[in-house]
Design a protein around this motif. Structure first.
Motif, PDB file in Angstrom:
ATOM      1  N   GLN A 166       0.946  -1.293  -0.034  1.00 42.37           N
ATOM      2  CA  GLN A 166       0.110   0.059  -0.017  1.00 42.37           C
ATOM      3  C   GLN A 166       0.881   1.148   0.093  1.00 42.37           C
ATOM      4  O   GLN A 166       0.514   2.222  -0.587  1.00 42.37           O
ATOM      5  N   ARG A 167       1.860   1.286   0.643  1.00 42.28           N
ATOM      6  CA  ARG A 167       2.866   2.692   0.730  1.00 42.28           C
ATOM      7  C   ARG A 167       3.466   2.527  -0.746  1.00 42.28           C
ATOM      8  O   ARG A 167       3.545   4.022  -0.895  1.00 42.28           O
ATOM      9  N   VAL A 168       3.865   1.604  -1.354  1.00 38.93           N
ATOM     10  CA  VAL A 168       4.355   1.758  -2.658  1.00 38.93           C
ATOM     11  C   VAL A 168       3.219   2.577  -3.639  1.00 38.93           C
ATOM     12  O   VAL A 168       3.445   3.463  -4.212  1.00 38.93           O
ATOM     13  N   PHE A 169       2.072   1.843  -3.445  1.00 40.24           N
ATOM     14  CA  PHE A 169       0.846   2.408  -4.453  1.00 40.24           C
ATOM     15  C   PHE A 169       0.717   3.793  -4.158  1.00 40.24           C
ATOM     16  O   PHE A 169       0.027   4.377  -4.889  1.00 40.24           O
ATOM     17  N   ASP A 170       0.556   4.006  -2.878  1.00 35.99           N
ATOM     18  CA  ASP A 170       0.334   5.431  -2.296  1.00 35.99           C
ATOM     19  C   ASP A 170       1.444   6.473  -2.845  1.00 35.99           C
ATOM     20  O   ASP A 170       0.984   7.588  -3.376  1.00 35.99           O
ATOM     21  N   VAL A 171       2.406   5.983  -3.407  1.00 32.94           N
ATOM     22  CA  VAL A 171       3.521   6.752  -3.999  1.00 32.94           C
ATOM     23  C   VAL A 171       3.277   6.922  -5.464  1.00 32.94           C
ATOM     24  O   VAL A 171       3.077   7.903  -5.795  1.00 32.94           O
ATOM     25  N   ILE A 172       3.323   5.832  -6.052  1.00 35.14           N
ATOM     26  CA  ILE A 172       3.239   5.811  -7.614  1.00 35.14           C
ATOM     27  C   ILE A 172       1.827   6.103  -8.038  1.00 35.14           C
ATOM     28  O   ILE A 172       1.414   6.329  -9.132  1.00 35.14           O
ATOM     29  N   GLY A 173       0.871   5.735  -7.107  1.00 38.46           N
ATOM     30  CA  GLY A 173      -0.640   6.300  -7.622  1.00 38.46           C
ATOM     31  C   GLY A 173      -1.105   7.792  -7.222  1.00 38.46           C
ATOM     32  O   GLY A 173      -2.151   8.246  -7.428  1.00 38.46           O
ATOM     33  N   SER A 174      -0.087   8.526  -6.531  1.00 36.16           N
ATOM     34  CA  SER A 174      -0.555   9.781  -6.152  1.00 36.16           C
ATOM     35  C   SER A 174      -0.618  10.755  -7.468  1.00 36.16           C
ATOM     36  O   SER A 174       0.304  10.288  -8.467  1.00 36.16           O
ATOM     37  N   PRO A 175      -1.472  11.792  -7.515  1.00 35.23           N
ATOM     38  CA  PRO A 175      -1.615  12.457  -8.887  1.00 35.23           C
ATOM     39  C   PRO A 175      -0.361  13.039  -9.338  1.00 35.23           C
ATOM     40  O   PRO A 175       0.000  12.903 -10.414  1.00 35.23           O
ATOM     41  N   LEU A 176       0.482  13.345  -8.361  1.00 35.93           N
ATOM     42  CA  LEU A 176       1.649  14.196  -8.919  1.00 35.93           C
ATOM     43  C   LEU A 176       2.475  13.218  -9.520  1.00 35.93           C
ATOM     44  O   LEU A 176       2.975  13.445 -10.843  1.00 35.93           O
ATOM     45  N   ILE A 177       2.744  11.932  -9.094  1.00 33.82           N
ATOM     46  CA  ILE A 177       3.778  10.997  -9.667  1.00 33.82           C
ATOM     47  C   ILE A 177       2.933  10.364 -10.607  1.00 33.82           C
ATOM     48  O   ILE A 177       3.703  10.180 -11.932  1.00 33.82           O
ATOM     49  N   ALA A 178       1.780  10.137 -10.806  1.00 32.44           N
ATOM     50  CA  ALA A 178       1.062   9.581 -11.860  1.00 32.44           C
ATOM     51  C   ALA A 178       1.127  10.319 -13.224  1.00 32.44           C
ATOM     52  O   ALA A 178       1.464   9.870 -14.227  1.00 32.44           O
ATOM     53  N   LEU A 179       0.921  11.868 -13.052  1.00 33.28           N
ATOM     54  CA  LEU A 179       0.928  12.535 -14.299  1.00 33.28           C
ATOM     55  C   LEU A 179       2.255  12.965 -14.573  1.00 33.28           C
ATOM     56  O   LEU A 179       2.600  13.071 -15.789  1.00 33.28           O
ATOM     57  N   LEU A 180       3.318  12.971 -13.575  1.00 34.57           N
ATOM     58  CA  LEU A 180       4.666  13.224 -13.800  1.00 34.57           C
ATOM     59  C   LEU A 180       5.272  12.048 -14.665  1.00 34.57           C
ATOM     60  O   LEU A 180       6.000  12.127 -15.823  1.00 34.57           O
ATOM     61  N   ALA A 181       4.870  10.676 -14.328  1.00 38.07           N
ATOM     62  CA  ALA A 181       5.240   9.530 -15.098  1.00 38.07           C
ATOM     63  C   ALA A 181       4.769   9.806 -16.514  1.00 38.07           C
ATOM     64  O   ALA A 181       5.497   9.190 -17.235  1.00 38.07           O
ATOM     65  N   ALA A 182       3.534  10.104 -16.516  1.00 35.81           N
ATOM     66  CA  ALA A 182       2.850  10.063 -17.948  1.00 35.81           C
ATOM     67  C   ALA A 182       3.630  10.949 -18.887  1.00 35.81           C
ATOM     68  O   ALA A 182       3.770  10.918 -20.133  1.00 35.81           O
ATOM     69  N   VAL A 183       4.048  12.262 -18.308  1.00 29.84           N
ATOM     70  CA  VAL A 183       4.899  13.260 -19.177  1.00 29.84           C
ATOM     71  C   VAL A 183       5.950  12.757 -19.515  1.00 29.84           C
ATOM     72  O   VAL A 183       6.278  12.917 -20.779  1.00 29.84           O
ATOM     73  N   ILE A 184       6.707  12.251 -18.499  1.00 28.86           N
ATOM     74  CA  ILE A 184       8.171  11.720 -18.828  1.00 28.86           C
ATOM     75  C   ILE A 184       8.055  10.509 -20.140  1.00 28.86           C
ATOM     76  O   ILE A 184       8.700  10.719 -20.928  1.00 28.86           O
ATOM     77  N   VAL A 185       7.056   9.602 -19.917  1.00 32.39           N
ATOM     78  CA  VAL A 185       6.808   8.553 -20.613  1.00 32.39           C
ATOM     79  C   VAL A 185       6.442   9.082 -22.021  1.00 32.39           C
ATOM     80  O   VAL A 185       6.878   8.565 -23.189  1.00 32.39           O
ATOM     81  N   GLY A 186       5.564  10.393 -22.000  1.00 33.93           N
ATOM     82  CA  GLY A 186       4.976  10.742 -23.206  1.00 33.93           C
ATOM     83  C   GLY A 186       6.154  11.319 -23.827  1.00 33.93           C
ATOM     84  O   GLY A 186       6.001  11.305 -25.557  1.00 33.93           O
ATOM     85  N   MET A 187       7.416  11.891 -23.362  1.00 32.16           N
ATOM     86  CA  MET A 187       8.444  12.339 -24.181  1.00 32.16           C
ATOM     87  C   MET A 187       9.043  11.324 -25.134  1.00 32.16           C
ATOM     88  O   MET A 187       9.751  11.680 -26.149  1.00 32.16           O
ATOM     89  N   PHE A 188       8.928  10.148 -24.774  1.00 41.12           N
ATOM     90  CA  PHE A 188       9.557   9.035 -25.461  1.00 41.12           C
ATOM     91  C   PHE A 188       8.555   8.477 -26.377  1.00 41.12           C
ATOM     92  O   PHE A 188       8.898   8.069 -27.514  1.00 41.12           O
ATOM     93  N   THR A 189       7.398   7.927 -25.779  1.00 38.94           N
ATOM     94  CA  THR A 189       6.164   7.466 -26.725  1.00 38.94           C
ATOM     95  C   THR A 189       5.749   8.431 -27.607  1.00 38.94           C
ATOM     96  O   THR A 189       5.008   7.996 -28.796  1.00 38.94           O
ATOM     97  N   LEU A 190       5.539   9.666 -27.451  1.00 35.84           N
ATOM     98  CA  LEU A 190       4.930  10.675 -28.162  1.00 35.84           C
ATOM     99  C   LEU A 190       5.988  11.644 -29.128  1.00 35.84           C
ATOM    100  O   LEU A 190       5.872  11.798 -30.340  1.00 35.84           O
ATOM    101  N   GLY A 191       6.729  12.150 -28.479  1.00 37.77           N
ATOM    102  CA  GLY A 191       7.687  13.125 -28.791  1.00 37.77           C
ATOM    103  C   GLY A 191       8.648  12.340 -29.861  1.00 37.77           C
ATOM    104  O   GLY A 191       9.225  12.883 -31.067  1.00 37.77           O
ATOM    105  N   ARG A 192       9.399  11.357 -29.533  1.00 37.68           N
ATOM    106  CA  ARG A 192      10.393  10.736 -30.217  1.00 37.68           C
ATOM    107  C   ARG A 192       9.825  10.157 -31.577  1.00 37.68           C
ATOM    108  O   ARG A 192      10.479  10.436 -32.520  1.00 37.68           O
ATOM    109  N   PRO A 193       8.718   9.332 -31.545  1.00 37.27           N
ATOM    110  CA  PRO A 193       8.349   9.002 -32.947  1.00 37.27           C
ATOM    111  C   PRO A 193       7.842  10.240 -33.830  1.00 37.27           C
ATOM    112  O   PRO A 193       7.974   9.866 -35.158  1.00 37.27           O
ATOM    113  N   ALA A 194       7.661  11.147 -33.173  1.00 34.94           N
ATOM    114  CA  ALA A 194       7.177  12.405 -34.173  1.00 34.94           C
ATOM    115  C   ALA A 194       8.435  12.903 -34.628  1.00 34.94           C
ATOM    116  O   ALA A 194       8.429  14.150 -35.590  1.00 34.94           O
TER     117      ALA A 194
END
Length: 465
Positions: free
Chosen positions: A279-307
């Motif tokens: 639960q402590r692990v998911f409290d961190v990775i499931g927090s809105p800040l980390i979840a959205l930050l992860a999506a932005v960082i991942v998006g730089m590679f999955t969206l930005g690089r292919p374009a």
């Protein structure tokens, strides 16, 4: 799940900045809201300035010393921006990456390629709902308008048959689903569980968007049968790109923060032990800040690089994504200041005291307050923030599930009957080439259906869970 109890709130009491009676406080609330409405509608003042002046007017009418009213406002502004400001910024960056990389267009084209003419309205509501998850309503409209007009022209559809489902998908996401600013602020104000609110929001959103989108569009097309206007077809963002990210990579990136936040809510329910490692692990990775930050960082590679984005182009995209949200952050922050002034003036406690003698359910009361402010100001975000501040004390003895439903009731009320004092009304009118009357019969009725259906579903869920 833990309950937010009165004893927990008592551990950090807020001393009212006034000692005014209920009658004076009631007049102060009406006067403060009237000032905001007048400044926004009559004098066309920016909502940030209107909320700031309205907050000070509220304190003055309630008999509070000006210095204490200012402190309440600035404290509320600071805590609100601190709570949701970073999340709004991350959502804006993700939305800009999605638009500029052609990822949004990739999702649109893939779904449309598989849709038959009969299923096209359902395809449009699906596209708008997916695209609407990370994007602000206005951005989503600008992004989807070319698609709506293109589909209507190529398939020789009435504009309402294609446009209403798209608008419904965007509007429902905007009003009910975090990380949009309104729901985020309401979650923060009533101390709701974000993951649980997201899960219940999706549950309410699905039937709501079906009724207000594809089903209502059948009626709307009889009332207003117009074709797509030629003059309003803008260029699509990805037309200048040689390559675009894949459908799978784009969809995975969009859904990543949703999956992480829902996973946290699920683990909280199953494990229910704050000291447990999982639960402590998911409290961190499931927090809105980390979840959205992860999506932005991942998006730089999955969206930005292919374009084909270079490091400089990525940096520029992030910067451009942040620029338009200054006004949104200030409005949300000022709304938080208004909310805190309401609370510190004792208005929230007044509503709590008065509502004890009423037979009206707290969720219905929250919906009605949001409806009244929405009709007056025209802003769903202002309605959500103000209503959340007014009804926050009602959440004190609610379970975590009902606190989440309180957020959704406020969000549903904030969408009621968009009319001429709402910027979204004019945006839809101009893009679709409608008259004021046609916009009222389509867009305004659709918004009302969303509000009533979602509000009704929230009340129904409150009886079941």
């Amino acid at each position: 799940m833990t309950r937010l109890s009165v004893e927990m709130l008592a551990a950090d009491p807020v001393e009212p900045i006034t000692s005014a009676g209920h009658a004076q406080l009631g007049i102060a609330v009406l006067a403060g809201i009237a000032v905001i409405v007048l400044l926004i509608t009559k004098f066309k003042m920016h909502a940030f300035l209107a909320l700031t002046i309205g907050s000070l007017a509220l304190g003055a009418f309630a008999g509070a010393p000006l210095d204490k009213a200012i402190t309440s406002f600035t404290t509320g502004l600071g805590s609100t921006v601190a709570g949701v400001g970073v999340l709004i910024a991350l959502g804006a960056i993700l939305g800009k990456l999605l638009a500029d990389s052609g990822g949004a267009d990739q999702i649109v084209d893939t779904i449309l390629a598989k849709a038959s003419p009969r299923s096209m309205p359902w395809a449009m509501v699906l596209i708008a709902s997916v695209i609407g998850l990370p994007l602000f309503f206005e951005v989503g409209i600008v992004l989807l308008i070319p698609v709506v007009l293109m589909v209507a022209k190529r398939g020789n559809y009435s504009l309402m048959r294609i446009g209403i489902p798209a608008l419904a998908g965007l509007s429902v996401m905007h009003g009910l689903i975090p990380p949009h600013p309104g729901p985020l602020v309401a979650v923060d104000a009533v101390k709701a569980n974000l993951g649980l609110t997201l899960a219940l929001g999706v549950l309410v959103a699905i039937p709501t968007v079906i009724i207000a989108g594809p089903l209502f569009s059948k009626v709307a097309v009889r009332w207003v049968d117009v074709q797509a206007p030629e003059r309003m077809t803008p260029a699509r963002p990805s037309e200048e790109l040689e390559n675009r990210p894949s459908f799978g990579a784009t969809l995975s990136t969009i859904l990543l923060p949703v999956v992480l936040m829902l996973s946290k809510a699920l683990v909280d329910i199953i494990v229910d032990d704050p000291e447990h490692t999982v639960q402590r692990v998911f409290d961190v990775i499931g927090s809105p800040l980390i979840a959205l930050l992860a999506a932005v960082i991942v998006g730089m590679f999955t969206l930005g690089r292919p374009a084909g984005f270079t490091k400089e182009r990525l940096s520029s995209t992030v910067e451009k994504g942040l620029m338009p949200i200054a006004g949104i952050l200030l409005i949300v922050g000022a709304g938080g200041g208004f909310k805190q002034t309401l609370i510190d003036s004792g208005v929230g406690q007044m509503i709590l005291d008065i509502s004890k003698d009423w037979s009206i359910p707290a969720l219905l009361l929250a919906w009605l307050i949001a409806v009244a402010i929405r009709l007056a100001t025209g802003s769903a975000t202002v309605a959500t923030i103000s209503a959340a501040g007014l009804v926050a004390p009602l959440a004190a003895d609610m379970s975590s599930t009902h606190t989440a439903l309180l957020v959704l009731a406020i969000g549903a009320g904030s969408l009621f009957f968009s009319h001429v004092n709402d910027a979204g009304f004019w945006l839809v009118k101009e893009y679709f080439g409608l008259s004021v009357g046609q916009t009222l019969k389509t867009w305004s009725v659709m918004e009302t259906i969303i509000s009533v259906v979602a509000g009704g579903l929230v009340l129904l869920l409150s009886l079941i869970i």
